[in-house]
Structures are given as C-alpha cells and as structure tokens.
Design a protein around this motif. Structure first.
Motif, PDB file in Angstrom:
ATOM      1  N   THR A  84      54.912 -19.969  28.897  1.00  0.00           N
ATOM      2  CA  THR A  84      55.606 -19.504  30.096  1.00  0.00           C
ATOM      3  C   THR A  84      56.977 -18.902  29.755  1.00  0.00           C
ATOM      4  OG1 THR A  84      56.265 -20.105  32.329  1.00  0.00           O
ATOM      5  CG2 THR A  84      56.672 -21.762  30.631  1.00  0.00           C
ATOM      6  N   SER A  85      57.354 -17.889  30.520  1.00  0.00           N
ATOM      7  CA  SER A  85      58.610 -17.183  30.231  1.00  0.00           C
ATOM      8  C   SER A  85      59.822 -18.089  30.404  1.00  0.00           C
ATOM      9  CB  SER A  85      58.734 -15.949  31.124  1.00  0.00           C
ATOM     10  OG  SER A  85      58.658 -16.319  32.481  1.00  0.00           O
TER      11      SER A  85
ATOM     12  N   GLY B 292      62.598 -11.221  28.148  1.00  0.00           N
ATOM     13  CA  GLY B 292      62.570 -12.145  27.014  1.00  0.00           C
ATOM     14  C   GLY B 292      61.337 -11.962  26.156  1.00  0.00           C
TER      15      GLY B 292
ATOM     16  N   ALA C 187      63.693 -11.341  34.644  1.00  0.00           N
ATOM     17  CA  ALA C 187      64.688 -12.115  33.894  1.00  0.00           C
ATOM     18  C   ALA C 187      64.587 -13.577  34.291  1.00  0.00           C
ATOM     19  CB  ALA C 187      66.093 -11.589  34.173  1.00  0.00           C
TER      20      ALA C 187
ATOM     21  N   VAL D  92      52.150 -21.451  36.415  1.00  0.00           N
ATOM     22  CA  VAL D  92      53.592 -21.511  36.656  1.00  0.00           C
ATOM     23  C   VAL D  92      53.997 -20.247  37.415  1.00  0.00           C
ATOM     24  CG1 VAL D  92      55.890 -21.676  35.632  1.00  0.00           C
ATOM     25  CG2 VAL D  92      53.958 -22.850  34.549  1.00  0.00           C
TER      26      VAL D  92
ATOM     27  N   ASP E 213      52.259 -18.255  32.036  1.00  0.00           N
ATOM     28  CA  ASP E 213      51.232 -19.268  32.285  1.00  0.00           C
ATOM     29  C   ASP E 213      50.660 -19.050  33.695  1.00  0.00           C
ATOM     30  OD1 ASP E 213      50.305 -22.275  31.446  1.00  0.00           O
ATOM     31  OD2 ASP E 213      50.577 -22.058  33.623  1.00  0.00           O
TER      32      ASP E 213
HETATM   33  N1  SAH Z   1      53.501 -16.962  35.327  1.00  0.00           N
HETATM   34  C1  SAH Z   1      54.706 -16.376  34.780  1.00  0.00           C
HETATM   35  C2  SAH Z   1      55.792 -16.201  35.824  1.00  0.00           C
HETATM   36  C3  SAH Z   1      55.447 -15.212  36.881  1.00  0.00           C
HETATM   37  S1  SAH Z   1      56.721 -15.017  38.071  1.00  0.00           S
HETATM   38  C4  SAH Z   1      55.193 -17.248  33.616  1.00  0.00           C
HETATM   39  O1  SAH Z   1      54.680 -18.347  33.409  1.00  0.00           O
HETATM   40  O2  SAH Z   1      56.070 -16.810  32.885  1.00  0.00           O
HETATM   41  C5  SAH Z   1      57.555 -13.583  37.467  1.00  0.00           C
HETATM   42  C6  SAH Z   1      58.891 -14.000  36.911  1.00  0.00           C
HETATM   43  O3  SAH Z   1      58.710 -14.517  35.597  1.00  0.00           O
HETATM   44  C7  SAH Z   1      59.864 -12.864  36.714  1.00  0.00           C
HETATM   45  O4  SAH Z   1      60.549 -12.546  37.916  1.00  0.00           O
HETATM   46  C8  SAH Z   1      60.805 -13.452  35.690  1.00  0.00           C
HETATM   47  O5  SAH Z   1      61.700 -14.359  36.284  1.00  0.00           O
HETATM   48  C9  SAH Z   1      59.853 -14.245  34.840  1.00  0.00           C
HETATM   49  N2  SAH Z   1      59.444 -13.499  33.646  1.00  0.00           N
HETATM   50  C10 SAH Z   1      58.211 -13.093  33.314  1.00  0.00           C
HETATM   51  N3  SAH Z   1      58.224 -12.502  32.108  1.00  0.00           N
HETATM   52  C11 SAH Z   1      59.489 -12.552  31.669  1.00  0.00           C
HETATM   53  C12 SAH Z   1      60.145 -12.134  30.475  1.00  0.00           C
HETATM   54  N4  SAH Z   1      59.483 -11.524  29.484  1.00  0.00           N
HETATM   55  N5  SAH Z   1      61.466 -12.367  30.354  1.00  0.00           N
HETATM   56  C13 SAH Z   1      62.154 -12.985  31.343  1.00  0.00           C
HETATM   57  N6  SAH Z   1      61.578 -13.390  32.471  1.00  0.00           N
HETATM   58  C14 SAH Z   1      60.272 -13.188  32.637  1.00  0.00           C
END
Ligand code: SAH
Length: 493
Positions: free
Chosen positions: A116-117, A199, A227, A91, A88
C-alpha cells in the motif's frame, strides 16, 4: 471462473508481488485502475481483454456500479478475471465492496494484497511509519472527506488524540483543514509532517514541515495528488534516513535504444541504480525461420549474440528437436562472443568452450586462433560483419554462415523522440542501434544542437566508430564492452 482482486503496489513495478504478476500473465480479462505501474500489464497475454476503469483523462471516474457490473459479467464468463488496483485492494480501494458484490452474485473470488502507498511512499522517502522511539502505532486515514463538514464520518479531534503516526491518503486538497483540526484536537503545531508525491515512482517528491507549515509548503512546492501525508515525529526521520536520493544514478535520466525484446533487462538494471529510464525501442528482432543446420557436421559453432542463440533454438524447437541436436562437447566446440551470449547458451543447456575477454568480433577471432577448426558454423544476424567467418576461412576452415534473425527498424513517435532528446544520457549498445536510431528519427541534428543534448554513451569501439561515421562524437565509451561495462561507465560519469 474466479475473480482476483489484486493489488499492483504503489507504482514501482518492482513492488508488484510475484502472485500479481502470475495472475496478470494468466488472466483472460484485466479490469484495471489508473494508479497502477506503467509496465504492470506488459506481462498480460496478447489475447487478454484489458479494460480501463479509472478516471478518463482526469474526467469522471467510471462509476463503481459499472465496475461491479463488469466484474460480475466477466467473472461469469471468463476463467480468470483480474481486478487490478493501485496499492492494496482493501486499503481505500473499494475492494471490500467488490468482494461483497461478487459474493452476492455467487462468484468465486480471491484477494491478493498489494504494497500500500501509505507505507511504501513514506518508506521510499526515508520515513518509517512506526519506530521504536517515535511511534508505536499507525493509523491509515482517508483525507477524502471534508474535515469541516459537520457530519463527517471522521472524528479528526479523536484522531488527534491517537497515540501514533497518522498516514493520510487522498488528502492533498484538504491539508489546511486537516492540520487545523489536528492542532485544535491537541497536536502540537510543531509536530513534524511530511508529504510524499508519486511515491516509489521515478519522479517522487517529498517535503517535510510541521503541522503548522505543511499546507503552505504543499502550495509553495506545488505538491499534487497522488500524495500521502504523514503526521507524527517519524516524519522528521526523513532528514536522516532518506536513501533513495543516495543511489548512484538518482535524478539521472538514461535513454536506452535497443531492440524492444532486449530493453527491459538493461532498463531494470539502470532503474535499480536509481535512474529514470526512457525506453526507445528502435529495432525489433525478427527471427528468420528455416531449417536447423546440421549441427553435428561442425567442429566449431560460433554465436555472436544472445539473439542468435534464441533464434536458433526457435528453429530447433519448431523442428520438434531439442538440445540433443548439438554434438558432444568432445567433438564440437561452442564459442560465444561474450558473457550475455554465453548466458543465453547456458539457459538452453549448452556450455561455452571459447569466449574472448572483450565482446567484439575481432577478439573472438583472436580467441579462436588456437582452436583447431576444419568445419565451422557461424550463427548470427542477417546484417553482420564478416570478421569471424573471414578469419576462420583465412585459416583454411570451411565456414557456413546462417542468418537466424534480422533487425527491423521501428519508428519512434514525437513524444519518444522528445523524451530521448531530454535525457541526460543516450546509450548505444551496438553499431546497429546507432544506425537504427538515426534511421528511425531521420538524422542526427537534434542530437548535436542545443545545450541540454544527451551525452552519448557507446558500448565499445565499433559502436563509437559508427557514431563518428554519422558525425557524432561519443562522450563516453565503456571500458568493458558489455551492458555491465556500459552501466559502470555511466555511474563513473
Ligand atoms: N489502494 C491504494 C489507495 C487508493 S486511494 C493503496 O493501497 O495505496 C488513492 C490515494 O492513494 C491517493 O490519493 C494517494 O493518497 C495514495 N497514493 C496512491 N499511490 C500513491 C503514490 N505512488 N504516492 C503517494 N500516494 C499514493
């Protein structure tokens, strides 16, 4: 002139929103990050300007000031600028700062939230971030800051007192410090903790431990960014709720050799069953321009592939004509070799009158045996077998064959060949995919040597015969000679 701050979701292309795909397809300029789904830009216009604004090969991140400058520069010129971010945009995505900068520059912007992740990665690992019995609230926390830094903006002790699940982004490198602060702040060392790496992606990995054990577990299991860390009783629910691993093709890699234009549908179906798909486009469909055959002069029109249908309609369209070029159903019958071809016809508004139970030319010829024919048209590829035209001619029919497309071999590069060779299954959906793959990679030795060679899956007898002709024995042959049959055969295996 609008800049869209768009979330691309956590990695699984299926989690991209309908709005994000719409905007990607319309964009003049797309400025994207590294953590977006690999296929996210597939739908972009061929003339769209794609700008990468992430970390170059693990090196320095393009500075935020530079990204903002680009956003403003393009936002002032192009009609649709998409700023595409992982998860997102608001986020931990610096979307807020970008929105403020656009506001100051007097540019219009819109925000398209993404999955969001912090929610999606746990969900794909079987961890609900809230739960009626286990967590009534959830906090999203950045682990980016050093928890041992005295002037840290984050009060980990206060967070320890937060009555709910803590979801920590960007925290893998600082797990020990984070876990220690939480324990010092009053959380039990036995509290469940989980890490979900990559993820929602095909190579997702998840581990569950406790606050006391999670940092060491991450080292032992070599958990790396990106992660998400989850702290709280919900983390323990993974042992019961984990669902991803239960899908029929979980952990199975399937290589699909097909025309570039046709792979995505098969790939999507395989992915939906949990497979990791290696896409090996060995052929490209090239439509052959030409006149529209006089459709109303035939009492039978046969289609032997969906490509043939689409290519004929391309001609019809190019001639400024439409479905009305087809004669009435009472005068002319339309035959399709199988359901996919019938579907393609229906997409153009044409119903199929004759379709054999098995999608092979011999069965089509058989299915046509009782159909009265005096003049027939066969619409097909340039290189195709003559089974149908010959069978019709044997019955005294006058047959015109029109080649509306041809297949052109594409070379696979070394990485693609290695990925295909490492797959668990290698699928062949037609005899031509066999020929084209072998032409594209120069011989079949790599397919027969070595213990971990992929198992060869053939869509039907014609394709199997082609494999045998090249000294390859199919390990599996589909019972139903279509994509569903092929996929069912892999699931059974
Ligand atoms: N805007 C993104 C977050 C960006 S910050 C969101 O909303 O998801 C980057 C962090 O997001 C990474 O260090 C990790 O902690 C997380 N992240 C992003 N993609 C991910 C995934 N596929 N699996 C696990 N963590 C993830």
């Amino acid at each position: 002139m609008t800049v869209y701050l768009v979330g691309a979701g956590p990695g699984d292309p299926g989690l991209m929103t309908a709005r994000s795909l719409e905007l990607i397809a319309a964009a003049d300029v797309i400025i994207h990050d590294r953590l977006i789904p690999a296929s996210a830009l597939d739908g972009a216009r061929p003339d769209a300007k794609l700008i990468y604004a992430g970390k170059e090969g693990g090196g320095a991140q393009v500075p935020q000031s530079e990204i903002t400058r680009m956003l403003i520069e393009h936002g002032a010129q192009a009609a649709i600028v998409v700023r595409l971010k992982g998860g997102d945009p608001f986020v931990f995505g610096r979307g807020g700062e970008e929105a403020e900068a656009l506001l100051e520059a007097g540019l219009e912007f819109e925000v398209v939230p993404g999955v969001t992740s912090g929610i999606a990665a746990p969900a794909y690992a079987g961890i609900p971030v809230t739960h009626r019995d286990a967590a009534s609230s959830v906090a999203f926390v950045t682990g980016h800051e050093d928890p041992d830094k005295p002037d840290s903006a984050l009060d980990w002790r206060a967070l320890a007192g937060f009555p709910g699940t803590l979801v920590v982004y960007m925290g893998v490198g600082r797990l020990e410090g984070i876990a220690n602060r939480l324990i010092e702040g009053g959380r039990s060392p036995d509290e469940p903790a989980a890490l979900v790496q990559r993820g929602t992606l095909p190579d997702q990995r998840a581990v569950v431990g406790t606050l006391a054990s999670i940092a060491q577990l991450a080292v032992d299991e070599r958990i790396k960014a990106p992660a998400i860390a989850v702290f709280g009783p919900v983390a323990a629910l993974r042992s019961r709720i984990a669902w991803l691993e239960r899908r029929p093709l979980h952990g199975v890699t399937v290589a699909v050799t097909r025309a570039r234009e046709q792979i995505s549908r098969v790939a999507a179906r395989l992915r939906a069953l949990g497979a990791e798909v290696v896409v090996a486009p060995v052929i490209r469909i090239q439509t052959l321009p030409g006149p529209v055959p006089p459709l109303d002069s035939y009492d039978l029109i046969c289609f032997t592939s969906p490509n043939g249908v689409d290519a004929l309609f391309e001609r019809i369209d190019a001639a400024g004509l439409d479905t009305r070029s087809f004669p009435a159903r009472s005068r002319t019958r339309v035959a399709a070799i199988g359901p996919a071809t019938a579907r393609a016809l229906r997409a153009h508004g044409i119903q199929t009158d004759v379709m054999p139970a098995k999608a092979v030319a011999e069965s089509l010829a058989e299915a046509l045996a009782d159909v009265p024919v005096s003049r027939a048209l066969v619409v097909r590829a340039r290189e195709a077998r003559d089974v149908v035209p010959e069978a019709l001619r044997d019955r005294g029919a006058e047959v015109d064959v029109v080649a509306v497309y041809e297949t052109v071999v594409e070379q696979l590069d070394a990485d693609q060949i290695a990925a295909v060779a490492a797959a668990d299954y290698l699928t062949f959906t037609s005899a031509s995919t066999v020929r084209n793959l072998l032409e594209s990679v120069d011989g079949a030795a790599w397919l027969t040597e070595g213990e971990s060679r992929p198992r060869l899956v053939s869509i039907g007898p014609v394709t199997s015969a082609e494999l045998r002709e090249h000294g390859l024995e199919p390990d599996i042959e589909a019972e139903d000679h279509d994509i569903d049959g092929l996929i069912a055969a892999i699931v059974r295996a």
